[in-house]
Scaffold this active site. Structure first.
Site: not given
Ligand code: GLN
Length: 186
Positions: A82, A167, A169
């Protein structure tokens, strides 16, 4: 190197690092929380968790971690999830175009079942997307796409680096964490 001798660093400046640590623990592999360059030196690989990419970028700069990460990535594998993928793209580790919050805001977070390709074969996994970034372009054939959602890459590998925009995890199966450990042991 057997998995038992590995030490996996988890970047612990901000965000969802504890669940990554638990996923690696499940595999019987040692972890170390990384907040400064000296802790990074102990690691064979590093996980960059989800969180807020802008906050994490700021903290990495104030902690003097940015040059250490660049150096580490040349020698050792990293795995970003992410927001971690956004950081790794800023570090120049993936030839991709990525759009922050590309699937929409928090209320547009979702779970999807998708096939992933690993050397051990194809597996179906449950993937959780939370304000996920979207990989809108894969810009070179150095990027291997190991998983897609609605025709967009969501799990990629470039050289020894891995990334998921979802994710892994937060779901029970540590299959992708195991694959990350396998890539370090190669
Ligand atoms: N939207 C977040 C960002 O751009 C990322 C979201 C996440 O890591 N769950 O920093």
């Amino acid at each position: 190197m057997p998995h038992a001798d590995l030490k996996i660093g988890i970047l612990a400046l901000q965000g969802a690092f504890v669940r990554h640590q638990q996923a690696i623990d499940k595999l019987g592999v040692c972890t170390v929380q990384v907040r400064r360059p000296s802790e990074l030196e102990l690691c064979d690989g590093l996980i960059l968790p989800g969180g807020e990419s802008t906050t994490m970028t700021h903290l990495l700069q104030t902690e003097g971690m940015w040059p250490s990460l660049t150096q580490f990535a040349k020698e050792k594998p990293m795995f970003g999830t992410c927001a971690g993928v956004i950081l790794m793209t800023k570090l120049g580790l993936f030839d991709i175009t990525i759009e922050r919050n590309g699937y929409g805001r928090q209320i547009h977070s979702f779970s999807a079942s998708l096939p992933i390709s690993l050397p051990s074969g194809q597996k179906e996994i449950e993937a959780l997307f939370i304000r996920a970034p979207k990989i809108t372009e894969v810009d070179s054939d150095k990027v291997e796409v190991l998983g897609k959602y609605q025709d967009e890459a969501v799990f990629i590998q470039q050289g020894h680096h891995l990334a998921t925009t979802f994710h892994p995890e937060l779901t029970d199966d540590p299959i992708i964490h195991r694959y990350f450990c396998d890539t370090i042991c190669l």
